[in-house]
Design a protein around this motif. Structure first.
Motif, PDB file in Angstrom:
ATOM      1  N   SER A 290       2.694  -4.721  -0.316  1.00  0.00           N
ATOM      2  CA  SER A 290       1.417  -4.106   0.297  1.00  0.00           C
ATOM      3  C   SER A 290       0.981  -2.855   0.120  1.00  0.00           C
ATOM      4  N   VAL A 291       2.256  -1.952   0.320  1.00  0.00           N
ATOM      5  CA  VAL A 291       2.229  -0.756   0.087  1.00  0.00           C
ATOM      6  C   VAL A 291       2.075  -0.447  -1.747  1.00  0.00           C
ATOM      7  N   LYS A 292       2.523  -1.035  -2.217  1.00  0.00           N
ATOM      8  CA  LYS A 292       2.509  -1.079  -3.627  1.00  0.00           C
ATOM      9  C   LYS A 292       1.034  -1.508  -4.326  1.00  0.00           C
ATOM     10  N   ASN A 293       0.436  -2.256  -3.529  1.00  0.00           N
ATOM     11  CA  ASN A 293      -1.044  -2.834  -3.648  1.00  0.00           C
ATOM     12  C   ASN A 293      -1.994  -1.491  -3.191  1.00  0.00           C
ATOM     13  N   ASN A 294      -1.258  -0.529  -2.881  1.00  0.00           N
ATOM     14  CA  ASN A 294      -2.154   0.479  -2.225  1.00  0.00           C
ATOM     15  C   ASN A 294      -3.112   0.324  -1.311  1.00  0.00           C
ATOM     16  N   THR A 295      -2.523  -0.686  -0.302  1.00  0.00           N
ATOM     17  CA  THR A 295      -3.508  -1.016   0.731  1.00  0.00           C
ATOM     18  C   THR A 295      -2.638  -0.420   2.061  1.00  0.00           C
ATOM     19  N   LEU A 296      -1.552  -1.061   2.434  1.00  0.00           N
ATOM     20  CA  LEU A 296      -0.636  -0.857   3.681  1.00  0.00           C
ATOM     21  C   LEU A 296      -0.226   0.608   3.401  1.00  0.00           C
ATOM     22  N   LYS A 297       0.088   1.375   4.696  1.00  0.00           N
ATOM     23  CA  LYS A 297       0.452   2.682   4.687  1.00  0.00           C
ATOM     24  C   LYS A 297       2.135   2.741   4.652  1.00  0.00           C
TER      25      LYS A 297
ATOM     26  N   ALA B  46       7.299   0.813   7.528  1.00  0.00           N
ATOM     27  CA  ALA B  46       8.339   1.269   8.417  1.00  0.00           C
ATOM     28  C   ALA B  46       8.352   0.634   9.684  1.00  0.00           C
ATOM     29  N   GLU B  47       7.205   0.713  10.381  1.00  0.00           N
ATOM     30  CA  GLU B  47       7.190   0.095  11.697  1.00  0.00           C
ATOM     31  C   GLU B  47       7.213  -1.396  11.781  1.00  0.00           C
ATOM     32  N   VAL B  48       6.826  -1.988  10.650  1.00  0.00           N
ATOM     33  CA  VAL B  48       6.913  -3.677  10.962  1.00  0.00           C
ATOM     34  C   VAL B  48       8.536  -3.873  10.421  1.00  0.00           C
ATOM     35  N   THR B  49       8.897  -3.245   9.385  1.00  0.00           N
ATOM     36  CA  THR B  49      10.126  -3.242   8.969  1.00  0.00           C
ATOM     37  C   THR B  49      11.328  -2.962  10.204  1.00  0.00           C
ATOM     38  N   SER B  50      11.150  -2.014  10.783  1.00  0.00           N
ATOM     39  CA  SER B  50      12.286  -1.585  11.973  1.00  0.00           C
ATOM     40  C   SER B  50      12.103  -2.615  13.019  1.00  0.00           C
ATOM     41  N   TYR B  51      10.964  -3.290  13.195  1.00  0.00           N
ATOM     42  CA  TYR B  51      10.722  -4.046  14.302  1.00  0.00           C
ATOM     43  C   TYR B  51      11.402  -5.643  13.943  1.00  0.00           C
ATOM     44  N   LEU B  52      11.160  -5.902  12.599  1.00  0.00           N
ATOM     45  CA  LEU B  52      11.762  -7.318  12.282  1.00  0.00           C
ATOM     46  C   LEU B  52      13.160  -7.222  12.108  1.00  0.00           C
TER      47      LEU B  52
ATOM     48  N   LEU C 236      -1.145  -7.309   3.323  1.00  0.00           N
ATOM     49  CA  LEU C 236      -1.729  -6.684   4.279  1.00  0.00           C
ATOM     50  C   LEU C 236      -2.492  -5.312   3.614  1.00  0.00           C
ATOM     51  N   ASN C 237      -3.699  -5.309   4.468  1.00  0.00           N
ATOM     52  CA  ASN C 237      -4.562  -4.086   4.093  1.00  0.00           C
ATOM     53  C   ASN C 237      -3.885  -3.007   4.919  1.00  0.00           C
ATOM     54  N   SER C 238      -3.953  -3.644   6.308  1.00  0.00           N
ATOM     55  CA  SER C 238      -3.477  -2.555   7.343  1.00  0.00           C
ATOM     56  C   SER C 238      -2.613  -3.333   8.451  1.00  0.00           C
ATOM     57  N   ILE C 239      -1.834  -3.117   9.500  1.00  0.00           N
ATOM     58  CA  ILE C 239      -1.550  -3.942  10.424  1.00  0.00           C
ATOM     59  C   ILE C 239      -2.697  -4.432  11.171  1.00  0.00           C
ATOM     60  N   GLY C 240      -3.064  -5.672  10.938  1.00  0.00           N
ATOM     61  CA  GLY C 240      -4.233  -6.396  11.741  1.00  0.00           C
ATOM     62  C   GLY C 240      -5.271  -6.963  10.818  1.00  0.00           C
ATOM     63  N   SER C 241      -5.109  -6.568   9.241  1.00  0.00           N
ATOM     64  CA  SER C 241      -5.828  -7.154   8.386  1.00  0.00           C
ATOM     65  C   SER C 241      -5.432  -7.504   6.961  1.00  0.00           C
TER      66      SER C 241
ATOM     67  N   ASN D  12      16.866  -5.330   0.421  1.00  0.00           N
ATOM     68  CA  ASN D  12      18.491  -5.174   0.527  1.00  0.00           C
ATOM     69  C   ASN D  12      18.897  -3.735   0.770  1.00  0.00           C
ATOM     70  N   LYS D  13      18.058  -2.713   0.429  1.00  0.00           N
ATOM     71  CA  LYS D  13      18.191  -1.396   0.620  1.00  0.00           C
ATOM     72  C   LYS D  13      18.437  -1.250   2.402  1.00  0.00           C
ATOM     73  N   GLN D  14      17.281  -2.007   2.899  1.00  0.00           N
ATOM     74  CA  GLN D  14      17.117  -1.914   4.701  1.00  0.00           C
ATOM     75  C   GLN D  14      18.501  -2.632   5.119  1.00  0.00           C
ATOM     76  N   PHE D  15      18.578  -3.775   4.589  1.00  0.00           N
ATOM     77  CA  PHE D  15      19.817  -4.457   5.167  1.00  0.00           C
ATOM     78  C   PHE D  15      21.101  -3.707   4.988  1.00  0.00           C
ATOM     79  N   LYS D  16      21.271  -3.127   3.804  1.00  0.00           N
ATOM     80  CA  LYS D  16      22.590  -1.998   3.682  1.00  0.00           C
ATOM     81  C   LYS D  16      22.498  -0.819   4.552  1.00  0.00           C
TER      82      LYS D  16
END
Ligand code: GLY
Length: 355
Positions: free
Chosen positions: A270-277, A282-288, A325-330, A350-354
């Motif tokens: 979604s970030v690569k798609n130029n939509t999600l910031k 980072a917020e979604v990743t650290s939560y999950l 995702l366009n953003s969190i919530g859309s 995998n980088k997050q995992f390591k």
């Protein structure tokens, strides 16, 4: 105690089962079957019977538990059992269990003699917030999930949080992933509420909000021509990871665990798609990552994962299609990404995992 209208039937929430006996009595069914697996026969059937009080007029059909048994061989067994019971077209099947029971029971019911009525009583968090709502039925082929199925609406769905009391924590967390997904695709406030809650004490209000979000989407697009695809956020990669893990891992990921992996990877896309910031990712990743067990997507699995994604039902013209995702919530759907981007998203995970 609430009721949601859903395309010609109702979703009863914490009402008890009295409305179900009313449906049975008013429709004058020739026979009523309750479809369970060995686990729900033990843990949920007694609760169901107690809730029904003096109604006992049903026959039981029991199957083996587990996703590995959601296949055509078991369906043939259930169809034959219905024939043995001389079930006609005017009988009713009540699916009492998790997603395997509601998916396979719905499929068996929607095809037996070209279709009999069925009612879903989901007993896991995953099936309450996802599988039992929206009329998708299905079975797996060679471990690839839901490859054959129908869109068939139940007569009614009954959601009773009482059934969740005995659910293991790992099962609760699996269903919680779909609730997080609902927040991510449709309601940022709900996502943040979930973030500050404890999945072990998931509230009836939160479950209701998830069912409401799912119901709004499926009511607008019951046959997944467009909007309904947003419910697949995290599932293109998540389903591939789940199938790979089922075949290769000693302790395979369950659905929610795999979807959590998928939501991180597809957040990257979604970030690569130029939509999600970046900061939202980072917020979604650290939560999950904080909620779900660590998992490594091995480089040697990448080609096989891409192959699984090639059979995803959302694909068009041989191209893997994503809901992003366009953003969190859309959320947007029918997004095309390159194979290299998909591989980069797996490496990103995998980088997050390591880390
Ligand atoms: N589980 C996604 C849907 O029902 O469309």
């Amino acid at each position: 105690m609430k009721t949601l209208d859903s395309a010609g039937h109702s979703i009863y929430f914490e009402t008890g089962l009295a409305p179900m006996t009313d449906i049975i009595n008013s429709e004058k069914y020739s026979k009523v079957f309750v479809f369970v697996d060995r686990n729900t026969a033990e843990s949920c059937l007694p609760i169901f019977q107690e809730m029904l009080e003096d109604y006992t007029g049903f026959d039981l059909i029991e199957t083996d538990p587990g996703e590995e048994n959601k296949n055509i061989d078991f369906c043939i067994g259930i169809w034959k059992t219905l024939l043995d019971f001389e079930a006609d077209r005017k009988c009713l099947m009540i699916n009492l269990g998790g997603g395997v029971i509601t998916d396979m029971g719905g499929f068996v019911a929607s095809t037996y003699k070209r279709g009999i009525d069925f009612i879903n009583i989901p007993t896991t968090l995953l099936s309450q917030v996802d599988a039992s709502v929206g009329g998708k039925t299905g079975i797996d082929i060679d471990n690839v999930k839901n490859m054959v199925g129908t869109f068939s609406l139940p007569q009614a769905v009954f959601i009773e949080t009482l059934f969740l009391k005995s659910l293991p924590e790992r099962e609760l967390l699996s269903g919680f992933a779909e609730m997080i997904k609902h927040g991510l695709i449709a309601d940022a406030n709900y996502f943040h509420q979930l973030k500050s809650s404890n999945y072990k004490e998931v509230s009836a209000e939160a479950i209701y909000r998830s069912v409401e979000i799912k119901n709004e989407v499926v009511t607008e697009d019951p046959y997944e021509r467009g909007l309904r695809k947003i419910l697949n956020y995290g599932h293109t990669i998540g389903h591939a990871v789940e199938t790979y893990s089922l075949i290769n891992d000693k302790r395979p990921l369950n659905h929610g665990e795999a979807i959590a992996v998928g939501m991180i990877c597809e957040g990257f896309l979604s970030v690569k798609n130029n939509t999600l910031k970046e900061e939202e990712l980072a917020e979604v990743t650290s939560y999950l990552l904080g909620l779900y067990p660590k998992y490594e997507i091995k480089t040697k699995s990448h080609e096989e994962l891409i192959q699984f994604m090639q059979s995803d039902k959302k694909n068009e013209d041989g191209q893997i299609m994503f809901s992003l995702l366009n953003s969190i919530g859309s959320c947007a759907y029918n997004c095309r990404v390159t194979k290299q981007d998909i591989l980069d998203s797996l490496n990103h995970f995998n980088k997050q995992f390591k880390a």
